[in-house]
Design a protein around this motif. Structure first.
Motif, PDB file in Angstrom:
ATOM      1  N   THR A   1      -0.619  14.969   9.696  1.00 60.46           N
ATOM      2  CA  THR A   1      -0.367  14.135  10.873  1.00 60.46           C
ATOM      3  C   THR A   1       0.958  14.574  11.496  1.00 60.46           C
ATOM      4  OG1 THR A   1       0.985  12.398   9.838  1.00 60.46           O
ATOM      5  CG2 THR A   1      -1.410  12.185   9.612  1.00 60.46           C
ATOM      6  N   SER A   2       1.236  14.052  12.680  1.00 63.86           N
ATOM      7  CA  SER A   2       2.522  14.329  13.322  1.00 63.86           C
ATOM      8  C   SER A   2       3.472  13.138  13.205  1.00 63.86           C
ATOM      9  CB  SER A   2       2.305  14.684  14.803  1.00 63.86           C
ATOM     10  OG  SER A   2       1.680  15.933  14.917  1.00 63.86           O
TER      11      SER A   2
ATOM     12  N   ASP B   1       6.484  11.253  11.967  1.00 66.06           N
ATOM     13  CA  ASP B   1       7.782  11.673  11.418  1.00 66.06           C
ATOM     14  C   ASP B   1       8.348  10.671  10.422  1.00 66.06           C
ATOM     15  OD1 ASP B   1       8.699  13.055  14.582  1.00 66.06           O
ATOM     16  OD2 ASP B   1       8.150  14.133  12.767  1.00 66.06           O
TER      17      ASP B   1
ATOM     18  N   ARG C   1      10.020  13.439   8.120  1.00 68.71           N
ATOM     19  CA  ARG C   1       9.055  14.154   7.283  1.00 68.71           C
ATOM     20  C   ARG C   1       9.554  14.409   5.860  1.00 68.71           C
ATOM     21  NH1 ARG C   1       6.849  19.370   9.347  1.00 68.71           N
ATOM     22  NH2 ARG C   1       4.903  18.747   8.374  1.00 68.71           N
TER      23      ARG C   1
ATOM     24  N   GLN D   1      -6.605   9.750  11.202  1.00 67.02           N
ATOM     25  CA  GLN D   1      -5.638   9.283  12.199  1.00 67.02           C
ATOM     26  C   GLN D   1      -6.200   8.170  13.092  1.00 67.02           C
ATOM     27  OE1 GLN D   1      -2.959  13.165  13.072  1.00 67.02           O
ATOM     28  NE2 GLN D   1      -5.160  13.449  13.237  1.00 67.02           N
TER      29      GLN D   1
ATOM     30  N   ASP E   1       4.763  22.886  11.991  1.00 64.81           N
ATOM     31  CA  ASP E   1       4.188  22.140  13.110  1.00 64.81           C
ATOM     32  C   ASP E   1       2.704  21.918  12.839  1.00 64.81           C
ATOM     33  OD1 ASP E   1       3.013  21.392  15.626  1.00 64.81           O
ATOM     34  OD2 ASP E   1       4.840  22.088  16.616  1.00 64.81           O
ATOM     35  N   VAL E   2       2.367  20.692  12.463  1.00 68.39           N
ATOM     36  CA  VAL E   2       0.990  20.360  12.075  1.00 68.39           C
ATOM     37  C   VAL E   2       0.019  20.595  13.233  1.00 68.39           C
ATOM     38  CG1 VAL E   2      -0.535  18.470  11.381  1.00 68.39           C
ATOM     39  CG2 VAL E   2       1.719  18.707  10.325  1.00 68.39           C
ATOM     40  N   LEU E   3       0.377  20.105  14.427  1.00 70.74           N
ATOM     41  CA  LEU E   3      -0.522  20.236  15.577  1.00 70.74           C
ATOM     42  C   LEU E   3      -0.683  21.691  15.997  1.00 70.74           C
ATOM     43  CD1 LEU E   3      -2.277  19.078  17.768  1.00 70.74           C
ATOM     44  CD2 LEU E   3      -0.231  18.529  19.094  1.00 70.74           C
ATOM     45  N   GLU E   4       0.401  22.424  15.991  1.00 70.04           N
ATOM     46  CA  GLU E   4       0.331  23.845  16.367  1.00 70.04           C
ATOM     47  C   GLU E   4      -0.612  24.598  15.440  1.00 70.04           C
ATOM     48  OE1 GLU E   4       3.471  27.426  16.110  1.00 70.04           O
ATOM     49  OE2 GLU E   4       4.112  25.827  17.477  1.00 70.04           O
TER      50      GLU E   4
ATOM     51  N   ARG F   1      -0.994  21.748  25.758  1.00 67.92           N
ATOM     52  CA  ARG F   1      -1.960  21.716  24.649  1.00 67.92           C
ATOM     53  C   ARG F   1      -3.346  22.108  25.144  1.00 67.92           C
ATOM     54  NH1 ARG F   1      -0.240  15.738  22.418  1.00 67.92           N
ATOM     55  NH2 ARG F   1       1.715  16.336  21.393  1.00 67.92           N
TER      56      ARG F   1
ATOM     57  N   ASP G   1      -5.648  17.677  13.275  1.00 72.94           N
ATOM     58  CA  ASP G   1      -4.457  17.164  12.598  1.00 72.94           C
ATOM     59  C   ASP G   1      -3.286  17.133  13.579  1.00 72.94           C
ATOM     60  OD1 ASP G   1      -5.934  17.026  10.320  1.00 72.94           O
ATOM     61  OD2 ASP G   1      -5.019  18.734   9.315  1.00 72.94           O
ATOM     62  N   GLY G   2      -2.595  16.016  13.604  1.00 71.36           N
ATOM     63  CA  GLY G   2      -1.445  15.887  14.504  1.00 71.36           C
ATOM     64  C   GLY G   2      -1.736  15.081  15.742  1.00 71.36           C
TER      65      GLY G   2
END
Length: 510
Positions: A127-128, A130, A150, A230, A313-316, A365, A395-396
């Motif tokens: 997840t993103s 923090d 994190r 999520q 970076d989870v989303l990246e 994105r 994810d993220g």
């Protein structure tokens, strides 16, 4: 590249699972096999806290069954971990020796600290979020952690779980007084940890009971999106699910959509844990993580390869997986992204469009995954793009963020956009829908400027005129295909900006 498979056997107090993962190109693990057995080993601890012969037979027979599945894979690594019941068993050494002798599997008994750590590790790498509190309620223990930026700040394991807390209720469906007594017990337990109090951060639920809570909530709401990871709930949603379940008899409880039959007798104690902890934390929301202990164990394994147990970076990383999976073109993406950024900021300055910095984040994105549905079928690319992004776990991204991404990256025209957004129209105001449509129109126009993937447009200028705006595009090669597509598609941008656009293509000065 040779496929690498990894396996993990998770010996829990309520269930046992075998999960097989395939390592993707980008290094991440994708689940390809998930075998579950409801062993309820917790019920086979006797008064002296020893696992009985019957319990040991169930454990060994289940593991032997798992071994048959394992044999169909060539595994790079196999890990077998055990949690609360084996950890608390006085005859732990005897259990480990007999399992090794009969199945060949070496059991690694996780400490309370390790079990909590792996839950935290799974959440921060999937997840993103923090800062948050994680809660993982098993059959015989409940792990909670607090992380900030994190980083793990606090961790604790309570020696009670959904199976042990069931003793507060005489019957499966409890009386109001019994729920009150359980809540009182739980609030006392949670108050023993000062770091839980009034944190006002997301409460992240891990494990089967949290999953079932989210599934029931989605079923009651006729939730239109696929996926649980999520998924976000508020305290009122948790209370609503609890009230609904308590109103049923046991026969009807077994038929509740979203509730596994093997959890019907323990779901109410588990939900009481979530609601009591939510109140203690004064949580901002309840978020489900599909990733938990098993994933955390392998994130630690991967850390040996990548040098850190936290993905930067989870989303990246998730977006990179999409680029790999759907054979998107990185060179084109970066070029179009550069054009899109300049278009966004110049149009923001020279028109009355209401775009904010956060809108650029969404647009960036979407520029990575625009039109990825063409991988399946070019003619219906928009529909496939929307469905894949709206319903695939990313994810993220929370579910609403995932939907926004899908709406922008799949933009075709106003009519199709309205069809896509119709089931979710209550999620967005009319103004928000117009903004998403304008961002989609801008992105579609920018991709038309690289219709042949030759990156022929070196630069452009935008000038405001009395009747609209002029865009002059400087090209390094013949621009006929790009001009045709851009002239054809600019109408969507004109409609969203409510301003005429004139395009001028010129040869770039060498």
């Amino acid at each position: 590249m040779q496929k690498k498979f990894y396996g993990i056997v998770d010996i829990g107090s309520n269930t046992m699972r075998l999960v097989i993962y395939l390592q993707e190109k980008a290094g991440h693990l994708r689940e390809v096999e998930n075998v579950k057995a409801v062993a309820r080993l917790r019920n086979h601890l006797n008064t002296e806290n020893q696992l009985t012969e019957q319990g040991l037979d169930i454990l060994i027979n289940t593991l032997q069954s798992f071994r048959e599945v394992i044999r169909t894979y060539s595994l790079t690594d196999l890990v077998c971990v055990a949690t609360a019941t084996i950890r608390q068993a006085k005859n732990q050494s005897d259990i480990i020796n007999k399992v090794k002798e009969r199945t060949g599997l070496p059991i690694r008994v996780l400490s309370e600290k390790e079990e909590a750590f792996y839950g935290y590790l799974a959440v921060v790498n999937a997840t993103s979020i923090d800062e948050g509190i994680t809660v993982d309620i098993g059959g015989g223990s409940t792990e909670v952690t607090y992380f900030k930026n994190r980083q793990l700040m606090e961790a604790h394991s309570f020696p009670f779980g959904a199976l042990t807390l069931r003793s507060f209720f005489k019957d499966i469906i409890p009386e109001e007084k019994e729920i009150f007594e359980l809540r009182h017990f739980l609030m006392e337990q949670f108050s023993s940890l000062p770091w839980l109090a009034q944190k006002q951060v997301p409460l992240i639920g891990i494990g089967g009971s949290a999953r079932n809570l989210a599934q029931i909530d989605q079923a009651l709401k006729k939730y239109p999106l696929a996926g649980l990871h999520q998924y976000k709930m508020q305290v009122a949603d948790i209370q609503s699910v609890m009230a609904y379940l308590v109103s049923l008899n046991y026969e009807k409880l077994l038929k509740v959509e979203g509730l596994s039959s093997d959890r019907a007798d323990i779901i109410l104690p588990a939900i009481t844990v979530f609601s009591s902890l939510y109140e203690t934390v004064q949580a901002e929301s309840f978020v489900l993580s599909r990733k938990g202990l098993r994933d955390g164990v392998f994130y630690e394994q991967l850390s040996k390869e990548f040098g850190t147990y936290l993905f930067p970076d989870v989303l990246e990383d998730s977006i990179q997986e999409l680029i790999n999976d759907y054979d998107l073109h990185p060179k084109q993406i970066l070029h179009v992204q550069s054009l899109t950024r300049k278009l966004f900021h110049q149009l923001q300055d020279q028109t009355a469009v209401d775009w904010q910095d956060a809108d650029w984040v969404l647009l960036k994105r979407a520029s990575y995954v625009f039109n990825l549905g063409k991988y399946i079928d070019s003619e219906s690319s928009s529909q496939h793009t929307f469905y894949l992004l709206a319903n695939r776990t990313i994810d993220g991204l929370l579910h609403k963020e995932r939907l926004e991404l899908a709406l922008v990256a799949s933009f075709k025209n106003k009519t199709v956009f309205k069809q896509y957004v119709q089931p979710y129209k209550d999620w967005f105001s009319k103004q928000a829908q117009k903004k998403l449509r304008s961002l989609g129109a801008l992105l579609k126009f920018a991709y038309c400027l690289d219709a042949t993937r030759r990156q022929i447009i070196d630069d452009f200028t935008i000038e405001k005129t009395e009747i609209g705006i002029d865009i002059t595009l400087y090209c390094s090669q013949d621009w006929m295909p790009e001009k045709y597509q851009a002239e054809k598609q600019k109408k969507h941008l004109e409609k969203s900006l409510k301003i005429p656009i004139q395009l001028h293509f010129k040869k770039a000065v060498e």
